[in-house]
Scaffold this active site. Structure first.
Site, PDB file in Angstrom:
ATOM      1  N   SER A   1     -28.203  31.973 -48.810  1.00  7.56           N
ATOM      2  CA  SER A   1     -27.926  33.291 -48.240  1.00  7.56           C
ATOM      3  C   SER A   1     -27.848  34.334 -49.354  1.00  7.56           C
ATOM      4  O   SER A   1     -28.814  34.537 -50.087  1.00  7.56           O
ATOM      5  CB  SER A   1     -26.655  33.238 -47.393  1.00  7.56           C
ATOM      6  OG  SER A   1     -26.525  34.399 -46.602  1.00  7.56           O
TER       7      SER A   1
ATOM      8  N   ASP B   1     -33.332  31.509 -37.639  1.00 11.97           N
ATOM      9  CA  ASP B   1     -32.285  32.181 -38.415  1.00 11.97           C
ATOM     10  C   ASP B   1     -32.017  33.540 -37.789  1.00 11.97           C
ATOM     11  O   ASP B   1     -32.882  34.409 -37.766  1.00 11.97           O
ATOM     12  CB  ASP B   1     -32.751  32.338 -39.868  1.00 11.97           C
ATOM     13  CG  ASP B   1     -31.646  32.786 -40.812  1.00 11.97           C
ATOM     14  OD1 ASP B   1     -30.734  33.509 -40.362  1.00 11.97           O
ATOM     15  OD2 ASP B   1     -31.686  32.419 -41.993  1.00 11.97           O
TER      16      ASP B   1
ATOM     17  N   HIS C   1     -29.414  29.542 -39.811  1.00 12.68           N
ATOM     18  CA  HIS C   1     -29.178  30.069 -41.159  1.00 12.68           C
ATOM     19  C   HIS C   1     -28.421  29.089 -42.048  1.00 12.68           C
ATOM     20  O   HIS C   1     -28.735  28.939 -43.225  1.00 12.68           O
ATOM     21  CB  HIS C   1     -28.377  31.372 -41.030  1.00 12.68           C
ATOM     22  CG  HIS C   1     -28.154  32.099 -42.322  1.00 12.68           C
ATOM     23  ND1 HIS C   1     -29.165  32.752 -42.987  1.00 12.68           N
ATOM     24  CD2 HIS C   1     -27.031  32.279 -43.073  1.00 12.68           C
ATOM     25  CE1 HIS C   1     -28.680  33.313 -44.088  1.00 12.68           C
ATOM     26  NE2 HIS C   1     -27.391  33.030 -44.170  1.00 12.68           N
TER      27      HIS C   1
END
Length: 430
Positions: free
Chosen positions: A239, A331, A366
């Site tokens: 991330s 995601d 994600h």
């Protein structure tokens, strides 16, 4: 269920790393008996997580979770590790929980039990036919854990057992902040000196520690450690950590990573001296945030459409080391697939696309974690810009997301082996 010999339940190995498979076997059942195999974990946050599956014993009175079909429960079909990856909070728990190991000195304890009949609730109200406790470790025996508080850097260094020296990694998590050690502990268990880097505290995205010289200092702590091979140090980010990874690999004149792994990341944010610009990007584009039917926030549109302005994204044409991108098609937090396509085009135009490896998975969200970790489609999240706690939609469907976690971890370890080890090296075993 009347019988003279009580059922026997075994879990082998009883103690293992979290990314190792186990075998759950129930014996001494009457032939053709319906039973429910149940897994229960009491988290460090004092929440209970469970998974369960319905089986029918074979003609020998045996159920093998690794080989038999589940006919119902939190997963179905032949799923050797379904009792772990399909875990979810028990009924009545708070919404939006996330399960993460904070104390890597201790194992994740999972109690496996078998119950008579096919049941879906009331596990704690009735006695099991048999039970067994299994330990799941992030830190293998002999791995050393060292607190790092030097040159302004905060983190934890994990050193594999053995004489060394070893390849090194700087390991960075995402926007939830704090110090996450469990992936670094697992990487050290596979033969890498790994620094779990704390680069901001929860709710402190404007921290001065987000200046890029902080990350350069952290990288050099790994590189200069006597147990590290100095020219074999990589960066691993998820991330926001993946954003930092790309930026450092492209823009830093001080550090030169041997390779990079970027999970669920983006290259889209203005270039500058620190990451407060990322904060400004969120504020400027917050009107693009959507909510679904459950009022979960969807952030993937914040960086869409992908800009063509080079000043607003990392110049991926400057990448000079092998890079692995790991992304999920579902995601809902970051537009990672669109970013990956743009990264591919930028690197192709610069003639360095031979350095890029991409893996991406359908119905995957994600939070791509180490294998057999539960899938979190949506969890509570503290938004730094507003100080509000919301529920973020990360995306993914449990079975395909879990498959992606297992497959991507295998590919990540192979990538690191290829680029950080010149010859095959045995990993630590429990």
């Amino acid at each position: 269920m009347s019988q003279t010999i009580p059922p026997i339940l075994s879990v082998l190995p009883t103690r293992a790393l979290v990314d190792e498979k186990f075998k759950v076997l129930v014996e001494n059942l009457p032939a053709g008996s319906p039973v429910t195999v149940h897994a229960l974990h009491h988290s460090e946050d004092k929440d209970y997580w469970e998974a369960y599956a319905h089986y029918i014993s074979d003609h020998k009175g045996t159920v093998s979770v690794a080989e038999d079909l589940s006919f119902g429960g939190t997963y179905t079909g032949k799923e050797p590790m379904g009792l772990l990856w399909s875990m979810r909070p028990v009924p009545g728990s708070q919404k939006g929980l996330r399960l993460r190991k904070m104390d890597v000195h201790s194992p994740m304890l999972v109690n496996i039990s078998v119950y008579s009949g096919h049941i879906a609730e009331g596990f704690r109200e009735q006695p099991p036919l048999a039970s067994a406790l299994t330990e799941r470790w992030y830190m293998a025996p002999g791995v050393r854990r060292i607190d790092i508080r030097e040159k302004g850097v905060r983190g934890t260094l994990f050193i594999p057992p053995g004489p060394g020296p070893f390849p090194g990694l700087m390991d960075m998590w995402g926007g939830s902040g704090g110090l996450m050690e469990y992936r670094s502990a697992l990487l050290a268990s596979h033969g890498y000196v790994s620094l779990a880097l704390q680069y901001f505290s929860p709710g402190e995205l404007k921290s001065a520690e987000l200046e890029f010289k902080y990350f350069e200092a952290a990288f050099n702590i790994v590189k200069d450690h006597p147990q590290v091979i100095p020219d074999r140090v990589g960066i691993f980010g998820l991330s926001i950590g993946a954003i930092v990874t790309m930026y450092l690999a492209a823009e830093s004149t001080i550090i030169k990573p041997r390779c990079c792994v970027c999970v669920s990341g983006s290259h889209c944010f203005p270039r500058g001296e620190n990451l407060t610009i990322f904060d400004q990007t969120i504020i400027r584009n917050f009107h693009k945030v959507r909510v679904d039917e459950n009022d979960y926030q969807i952030w993937r549109d914040l960086i869409l459409p992908i800009t063509s302005d080079l000043s607003l994204k990392v110049d991926m044409g400057k990448i000079t080391c092998p890079m692995l991108l790991v992304n999920g098609h579902d995601d809902q937090s970051v537009a990672t697939l669109e970013c990956a396509e743009d990264i591919t085009q930028m690197m192709h135009a610069a003639g360095n696309d031979h350095l890029l490896t991409r893996v991406h998975y359908p119905d995957t969200g994600h939070l791509i974690e180490p294998p057999y970790s539960p899938h979190f489609r949506a969890t509570k999240y503290l938004v730094d810009t507003t100080k509000a706690k919301v529920t973020l939609l990360w995306g993914g469907q449990t079975k395909p997301h879990s498959d992606a976690q297992e497959d991507s971890w295998r590919k990540i370890l192979a990538f690191l082996q290829q680029h950080l080890y010149s010859t095959s090296s045995p990993k630590a075993k429990m």
